[in-house]
Scaffold this motif. Structure first.
Motif, PDB file in Angstrom:
ATOM      1  N   PRO A 164       0.696  -1.253   0.034  1.00  0.00           N
ATOM      2  CA  PRO A 164      -0.214   0.062   0.083  1.00  0.00           C
ATOM      3  C   PRO A 164       0.742   1.298  -0.219  1.00  0.00           C
ATOM      4  CG  PRO A 164      -0.764  -1.643   1.705  1.00  0.00           C
ATOM      5  CD  PRO A 164       0.529  -1.915   1.032  1.00  0.00           C
ATOM      6  N   GLY A 165       0.624   2.230  -0.883  1.00  0.00           N
ATOM      7  CA  GLY A 165       1.167   3.421  -0.785  1.00  0.00           C
ATOM      8  C   GLY A 165       2.637   3.553  -1.474  1.00  0.00           C
ATOM      9  N   LYS A 166       3.004   2.449  -2.054  1.00  0.00           N
ATOM     10  CA  LYS A 166       4.453   2.269  -2.847  1.00  0.00           C
ATOM     11  C   LYS A 166       4.323   2.144  -4.256  1.00  0.00           C
ATOM     12  CE  LYS A 166       6.461   1.825   1.490  1.00  0.00           C
ATOM     13  NZ  LYS A 166       7.105   2.576   2.145  1.00  0.00           N
ATOM     14  N   SER A 167       5.376   2.390  -4.703  1.00  0.00           N
ATOM     15  CA  SER A 167       5.810   2.170  -6.179  1.00  0.00           C
ATOM     16  C   SER A 167       6.944   1.300  -6.502  1.00  0.00           C
ATOM     17  CB  SER A 167       5.872   3.461  -6.733  1.00  0.00           C
ATOM     18  OG  SER A 167       7.073   4.253  -6.138  1.00  0.00           O
ATOM     19  N   GLY A 168       6.802   0.852  -7.663  1.00  0.00           N
ATOM     20  CA  GLY A 168       7.946   0.132  -8.332  1.00  0.00           C
ATOM     21  C   GLY A 168       7.867   0.093  -9.752  1.00  0.00           C
TER      22      GLY A 168
END
Ligand SMILES: [Cu+2]
Length: 109
Positions: A77-81
């Motif tokens: 949740p709330g992260k990026s990649g």
């Protein structure tokens, strides 16, 4: 021509040359946002070598999983990649936690 005018002309040539000379363009970074259990529309101008930054705005864990196995990342949740597009074609992808979430990335050579 003034000193500044010469610099402007040189800058213009430098920015136009890659388009007319057939030199491969530098890889670019595209952003796709995941929000409310949906993938945003991937941009239409993705090329081999470009990267996509997937941004998860939801409070759920998602993944971005290519059906052909070419990429598979988890997004808390709330992260990026980031994934790099390694081959051309239409690449269907899904979220392995929510099979109803899916999309297709079209990658040009
Ligand atoms: Cu999901």
């Amino acid at each position: 021509m003034t000193r500044n005018g010469r610099f402007a002309a040189l800058a213009l040539v430098a920015s136009v040359t890659p388009l007319s000379g057939g030199v491969a363009a530098a890889p670019r970074l595209h952003v796709v946002v995941i929000d409310k259990m949906k993938f945003g529309s991937p941009p239409a101008n993705i090329r081999v070598g470009d990267a996509i930054l997937w941004v998860n705005h939801d409070m759920f864990q998602h993944s971005v999983t290519a059906r052909d196995g070419s990429f598979d990342i988890d997004l808390p949740p709330g992260k990026s990649g980031k994934t790099v597009m390694k081959h051309a074609g239409a690449i269907p992808f899904t979220c392995k936690y929510h099979p109803g979430m899916k999309g297709v990335i079209k990658v040009a050579k």
